[in-house]
Design a protein around this motif. Structure first.
Motif, PDB file in Angstrom:
ATOM      1  N   THR A   1     -18.330 -43.454 -45.414  1.00 60.17           N
ATOM      2  CA  THR A   1     -17.591 -44.672 -45.752  1.00 60.17           C
ATOM      3  C   THR A   1     -16.335 -44.723 -44.896  1.00 60.17           C
ATOM      4  O   THR A   1     -15.724 -43.693 -44.610  1.00 60.17           O
ATOM      5  CB  THR A   1     -17.194 -44.713 -47.238  1.00 60.17           C
ATOM      6  N   VAL A   2     -15.957 -45.932 -44.517  1.00 64.83           N
ATOM      7  CA  VAL A   2     -14.758 -46.157 -43.724  1.00 64.83           C
ATOM      8  C   VAL A   2     -13.948 -47.254 -44.406  1.00 64.83           C
ATOM      9  O   VAL A   2     -14.507 -48.296 -44.778  1.00 64.83           O
ATOM     10  CB  VAL A   2     -15.092 -46.596 -42.279  1.00 64.83           C
ATOM     11  N   PHE A   3     -12.655 -47.021 -44.561  1.00 68.01           N
ATOM     12  CA  PHE A   3     -11.770 -48.008 -45.170  1.00 68.01           C
ATOM     13  C   PHE A   3     -10.709 -48.397 -44.144  1.00 68.01           C
ATOM     14  O   PHE A   3     -10.039 -47.525 -43.569  1.00 68.01           O
ATOM     15  CB  PHE A   3     -11.119 -47.451 -46.433  1.00 68.01           C
ATOM     16  N   LEU A   4     -10.572 -49.700 -43.920  1.00 64.48           N
ATOM     17  CA  LEU A   4      -9.646 -50.214 -42.917  1.00 64.48           C
ATOM     18  C   LEU A   4      -8.628 -51.134 -43.574  1.00 64.48           C
ATOM     19  O   LEU A   4      -8.991 -52.000 -44.387  1.00 64.48           O
ATOM     20  CB  LEU A   4     -10.403 -50.978 -41.827  1.00 64.48           C
ATOM     21  N   GLY A   5      -7.352 -50.958 -43.227  1.00 72.09           N
ATOM     22  CA  GLY A   5      -6.303 -51.825 -43.760  1.00 72.09           C
ATOM     23  C   GLY A   5      -5.082 -51.782 -42.868  1.00 72.09           C
ATOM     24  O   GLY A   5      -4.824 -50.768 -42.194  1.00 72.09           O
ATOM     25  N   SER A   6      -4.325 -52.861 -42.875  1.00 71.30           N
ATOM     26  CA  SER A   6      -3.107 -52.958 -42.062  1.00 71.30           C
ATOM     27  C   SER A   6      -1.885 -53.079 -42.954  1.00 71.30           C
ATOM     28  O   SER A   6      -1.973 -53.517 -44.108  1.00 71.30           O
ATOM     29  CB  SER A   6      -3.178 -54.177 -41.138  1.00 71.30           C
ATOM     30  N   GLY A   7      -0.721 -52.729 -42.400  1.00 70.35           N
ATOM     31  CA  GLY A   7       0.530 -52.841 -43.153  1.00 70.35           C
ATOM     32  C   GLY A   7       0.459 -51.981 -44.404  1.00 70.35           C
ATOM     33  O   GLY A   7      -0.008 -50.835 -44.361  1.00 70.35           O
ATOM     34  N   PRO A   8       0.895 -52.506 -45.552  1.00 63.42           N
ATOM     35  CA  PRO A   8       0.812 -51.720 -46.791  1.00 63.42           C
ATOM     36  C   PRO A   8      -0.602 -51.276 -47.121  1.00 63.42           C
ATOM     37  O   PRO A   8      -0.799 -50.236 -47.762  1.00 63.42           O
ATOM     38  CB  PRO A   8       1.351 -52.688 -47.860  1.00 63.42           C
ATOM     39  N   LEU A   9      -1.596 -52.023 -46.666  1.00 64.05           N
ATOM     40  CA  LEU A   9      -2.982 -51.707 -47.003  1.00 64.05           C
ATOM     41  C   LEU A   9      -3.539 -50.549 -46.179  1.00 64.05           C
ATOM     42  O   LEU A   9      -4.605 -50.028 -46.499  1.00 64.05           O
ATOM     43  CB  LEU A   9      -3.859 -52.945 -46.850  1.00 64.05           C
TER      44      LEU A   9
ATOM     45  N   ALA B   1     -15.671 -39.580 -45.749  1.00 65.70           N
ATOM     46  CA  ALA B   1     -14.843 -40.790 -45.868  1.00 65.70           C
ATOM     47  C   ALA B   1     -13.725 -40.752 -44.829  1.00 65.70           C
ATOM     48  O   ALA B   1     -13.107 -39.710 -44.600  1.00 65.70           O
ATOM     49  CB  ALA B   1     -14.256 -40.898 -47.270  1.00 65.70           C
ATOM     50  N   PHE B   2     -13.468 -41.918 -44.242  1.00 67.76           N
ATOM     51  CA  PHE B   2     -12.495 -42.045 -43.162  1.00 67.76           C
ATOM     52  C   PHE B   2     -11.622 -43.268 -43.413  1.00 67.76           C
ATOM     53  O   PHE B   2     -11.992 -44.164 -44.174  1.00 67.76           O
ATOM     54  CB  PHE B   2     -13.209 -42.180 -41.814  1.00 67.76           C
ATOM     55  N   HIS B   3     -10.485 -43.317 -42.734  1.00 71.84           N
ATOM     56  CA  HIS B   3      -9.585 -44.464 -42.868  1.00 71.84           C
ATOM     57  C   HIS B   3      -8.930 -44.747 -41.536  1.00 71.84           C
ATOM     58  O   HIS B   3      -8.775 -43.859 -40.690  1.00 71.84           O
ATOM     59  CB  HIS B   3      -8.511 -44.192 -43.929  1.00 71.84           C
ATOM     60  N   ASP B   4      -8.529 -45.995 -41.353  1.00 67.37           N
ATOM     61  CA  ASP B   4      -7.818 -46.394 -40.138  1.00 67.37           C
ATOM     62  C   ASP B   4      -7.315 -47.813 -40.349  1.00 67.37           C
ATOM     63  O   ASP B   4      -7.525 -48.416 -41.414  1.00 67.37           O
ATOM     64  CB  ASP B   4      -8.754 -46.329 -38.924  1.00 67.37           C
ATOM     65  N   SER B   5      -6.672 -48.355 -39.324  1.00 68.57           N
ATOM     66  CA  SER B   5      -6.321 -49.774 -39.313  1.00 68.57           C
ATOM     67  C   SER B   5      -7.415 -50.524 -38.558  1.00 68.57           C
ATOM     68  O   SER B   5      -8.146 -49.924 -37.757  1.00 68.57           O
ATOM     69  CB  SER B   5      -4.972 -49.987 -38.621  1.00 68.57           C
ATOM     70  N   PRO B   6      -7.559 -51.835 -38.779  1.00 67.92           N
ATOM     71  CA  PRO B   6      -8.575 -52.582 -38.034  1.00 67.92           C
ATOM     72  C   PRO B   6      -8.407 -52.485 -36.521  1.00 67.92           C
ATOM     73  O   PRO B   6      -9.398 -52.382 -35.788  1.00 67.92           O
ATOM     74  CB  PRO B   6      -8.379 -54.020 -38.543  1.00 67.92           C
ATOM     75  N   LEU B   7      -7.169 -52.495 -36.043  1.00 67.32           N
ATOM     76  CA  LEU B   7      -6.954 -52.362 -34.604  1.00 67.32           C
ATOM     77  C   LEU B   7      -7.187 -50.935 -34.136  1.00 67.32           C
ATOM     78  O   LEU B   7      -7.790 -50.699 -33.081  1.00 67.32           O
ATOM     79  CB  LEU B   7      -5.529 -52.814 -34.249  1.00 67.32           C
ATOM     80  N   GLY B   8      -6.711 -49.962 -34.893  1.00 65.17           N
ATOM     81  CA  GLY B   8      -6.849 -48.575 -34.476  1.00 65.17           C
ATOM     82  C   GLY B   8      -8.287 -48.089 -34.463  1.00 65.17           C
ATOM     83  O   GLY B   8      -8.626 -47.170 -33.711  1.00 65.17           O
TER      84      GLY B   8
ATOM     85  N   LEU C   1      -5.187 -63.765 -56.532  1.00 68.91           N
ATOM     86  CA  LEU C   1      -3.978 -63.107 -56.029  1.00 68.91           C
ATOM     87  C   LEU C   1      -3.166 -64.012 -55.112  1.00 68.91           C
ATOM     88  O   LEU C   1      -2.310 -63.543 -54.362  1.00 68.91           O
ATOM     89  CB  LEU C   1      -4.359 -61.821 -55.276  1.00 68.91           C
ATOM     90  N   THR C   2      -3.410 -65.299 -55.190  1.00 69.33           N
ATOM     91  CA  THR C   2      -2.730 -66.252 -54.312  1.00 69.33           C
ATOM     92  C   THR C   2      -1.212 -66.137 -54.444  1.00 69.33           C
ATOM     93  O   THR C   2      -0.670 -66.082 -55.557  1.00 69.33           O
ATOM     94  CB  THR C   2      -3.167 -67.690 -54.655  1.00 69.33           C
ATOM     95  N   GLY C   3      -0.556 -66.096 -53.305  1.00 67.66           N
ATOM     96  CA  GLY C   3       0.907 -66.094 -53.281  1.00 67.66           C
ATOM     97  C   GLY C   3       1.547 -64.724 -53.387  1.00 67.66           C
ATOM     98  O   GLY C   3       2.770 -64.613 -53.328  1.00 67.66           O
ATOM     99  N   LEU C   4       0.747 -63.664 -53.537  1.00 64.06           N
ATOM    100  CA  LEU C   4       1.301 -62.328 -53.721  1.00 64.06           C
ATOM    101  C   LEU C   4       1.266 -61.544 -52.415  1.00 64.06           C
ATOM    102  O   LEU C   4       0.296 -61.628 -51.653  1.00 64.06           O
ATOM    103  CB  LEU C   4       0.526 -61.569 -54.798  1.00 64.06           C
ATOM    104  N   PRO C   5       2.275 -60.737 -52.158  1.00 66.18           N
ATOM    105  CA  PRO C   5       2.298 -59.917 -50.940  1.00 66.18           C
ATOM    106  C   PRO C   5       1.352 -58.733 -51.056  1.00 66.18           C
ATOM    107  O   PRO C   5       0.919 -58.352 -52.154  1.00 66.18           O
ATOM    108  CB  PRO C   5       3.761 -59.452 -50.853  1.00 66.18           C
ATOM    109  N   ASP C   6       1.058 -58.131 -49.925  1.00 62.92           N
ATOM    110  CA  ASP C   6       0.060 -57.071 -49.887  1.00 62.92           C
ATOM    111  C   ASP C   6       0.450 -55.840 -50.695  1.00 62.92           C
ATOM    112  O   ASP C   6      -0.430 -55.133 -51.199  1.00 62.92           O
ATOM    113  CB  ASP C   6      -0.231 -56.664 -48.441  1.00 62.92           C
ATOM    114  N   GLY C   7       1.737 -55.536 -50.806  1.00 63.44           N
ATOM    115  CA  GLY C   7       2.143 -54.388 -51.604  1.00 63.44           C
ATOM    116  C   GLY C   7       1.671 -54.509 -53.040  1.00 63.44           C
ATOM    117  O   GLY C   7       1.112 -53.563 -53.614  1.00 63.44           O
ATOM    118  N   LEU C   8       1.879 -55.678 -53.650  1.00 58.23           N
ATOM    119  CA  LEU C   8       1.410 -55.919 -55.008  1.00 58.23           C
ATOM    120  C   LEU C   8      -0.108 -56.016 -55.067  1.00 58.23           C
ATOM    121  O   LEU C   8      -0.756 -55.475 -55.977  1.00 58.23           O
ATOM    122  CB  LEU C   8       2.031 -57.197 -55.565  1.00 58.23           C
ATOM    123  N   ARG C   9      -0.689 -56.699 -54.108  1.00 61.27           N
ATOM    124  CA  ARG C   9      -2.144 -56.867 -54.089  1.00 61.27           C
ATOM    125  C   ARG C   9      -2.866 -55.527 -53.998  1.00 61.27           C
ATOM    126  O   ARG C   9      -3.993 -55.384 -54.458  1.00 61.27           O
ATOM    127  CB  ARG C   9      -2.556 -57.762 -52.918  1.00 61.27           C
TER     128      ARG C   9
END
Length: 371
Positions: free
Chosen positions: A219-227, A248-255, A307-315
């Motif tokens: 499994t690979v999980f990708l997220g940017s910023g807080p995610l 299991a692995f993780h990275d950013s979408p660009l990385g 989750l409309t209107g909420l920033p990624d930290g809260l999301r």
């Protein structure tokens, strides 16, 4: 929608499902303790040179990663996320900056050796340091040691968040919301929206588990910023609850393109944690298009409604829920016991076997064995 395999017989299952209520309980707690917390934080935040260091080990460290990325812009100041495991191993680097420090410690149990050592090293190397302890365990050593201590504030979270299962679930998301709301109290108004959205995810747990048919071997999980911090936590959850049976692995979408994409094959599940930031979301869309065009891995975009209107930290608190369900379902399909995936004790709920070495100061290092 299939029937979820994660039966209520496991404590971990219950701790995943209790999160909406735990967040509501947190909101009430922060309303009650808000004046005392503000009296502690506001004079510190009035200092423009204050450095905020967020620290914890494992999942608790990822709380700091998410919160630091989420809070830097709205607070307009320096926030560093430094795991206790890094801080304890190289404390002089962690506290090389002479700026005044607020050390924010995250701990489910408050009994890990690194958590205790980190606050002691901060006291030694950063005179005048203040401590905000965010913990789930009233009887943990960290809470007991800092309660009533000078320049310290212990924020004890609702009792049920002291997860009894092996993996941190409700403790993780509730600590995250606690620190975000502590520094931005207006976020308390969003807690009900978050709880409602998480409940909707839990009600469709079978849809999440459908992603495990067939069971992926990676499994690979990708997220940017807080995610990006959440992506790291997601990978850890899968590794923990499957006892390493699913890599299991993780990275950013660009990385991810810069080498790690090489691990993708037809038994890989790639989960893209969708950002609400319109600019950042373009990079989510790009990697989704690319991976789907490759027609190799199974690719999922996680972006729960409500989750409309909420920033990624809260999301991130809500996005953590399908990740936890995925890890829990994979654990059961591998025949693991989610509450105790390592019955032989090779990995433990509270880390064991860590030896904390005394800090030897430069003037006495070297000759004579540092005596």
């Amino acid at each position: 929608m299939s029937t979820p395999t994660s039966t209520p017989s496991s404590a971990t299952h219950g701790e995943v499902r209790q999160q909406p209520q735990a967040w509501r309980d947190l909101r009430r707690l922060l309303h009650d303790r808000g004046p005392a917390l503000r009296a502690f934080l506001d004079p510190l935040l009035a200092r423009p040179d204050l450095r905020i260091v967020l620290t914890g080990a494992g999942t608790s460290a990822f709380v700091g990663d998410i919160a630091a990325a989420a809070l830097r812009r709205p607070l307009g100041r320096r926030l560093d996320s430094v795991p206790t495991t890094d801080l304890v191993a190289d404390p002089r680097s962690a506290f090389a900056d002479p700026a005044p420090v607020l050390l924010v410690s995250f701990a489910r149990s408050g009994n890990s050796p690194e958590s205790l050592a980190a606050v002691q090293l901060a006291d030694e190397l950063s005179p005048g340091v203040h401590h905000l302890v965010v913990t789930c365990h009233a009887q943990g050593r960290l809470a007991l040691d800092r309660a009533g201590a000078e320049r310290s504030f212990v924020l004890l979270l609702p009792e049920q968040t002291h997860d009894s299962g092996f993996a941190m679930t409700s403790s993780f998301t509730t600590m995250l919301l606690a620190v975000l709301c502590a520094f931005e109290p207006q976020h308390l108004d969003a807690v009900e929206q978050l709880a409602t959205a998480a409940t909707a995810v839990l009600d469709r747990a079978g849809d999440v588990e459908d992603l495990l048919d067939p069971l992926p071997h990676r499994t690979v999980f990708l997220g940017s910023g807080p995610l990006q911090g959440l992506a790291q936590e997601a990978a850890l959850k899968v590794l923990e609850l499957t006892a390493g049976r699913t890599a299991a692995f993780h990275d950013s979408p660009l990385g991810f393109r810069h080498g790690p994409k090489a691990l993708v094959d037809d038994r890989t599940l790639v989960v893209v944690l969708g950002s609400a930031d319109p600019y950042t979301a373009r990079y989510d869309a790009d990697i989704l298009t690319e991976l789907r065009g490759d027609a190799t891995a199974r690719v999922v975009h996680v972006d729960p409604p409500g989750l409309t209107g909420l920033p990624d930290g809260l999301r991130a608190a809500v996005l953590a829920v399908p990740v936890q369900l995925l890890a829990l379902g994979a654990s059961l399909r591998h025949g693991c016991t989610p509450d105790d995936p390592f019955p032989g004790g090779t990995v433990n709920r509270v880390v064991r076997g860590v030896r904390i070495h005394p800090l030897v100061h430069p003037l006495v290092e070297g000759g004579g064995g540092g005596r």
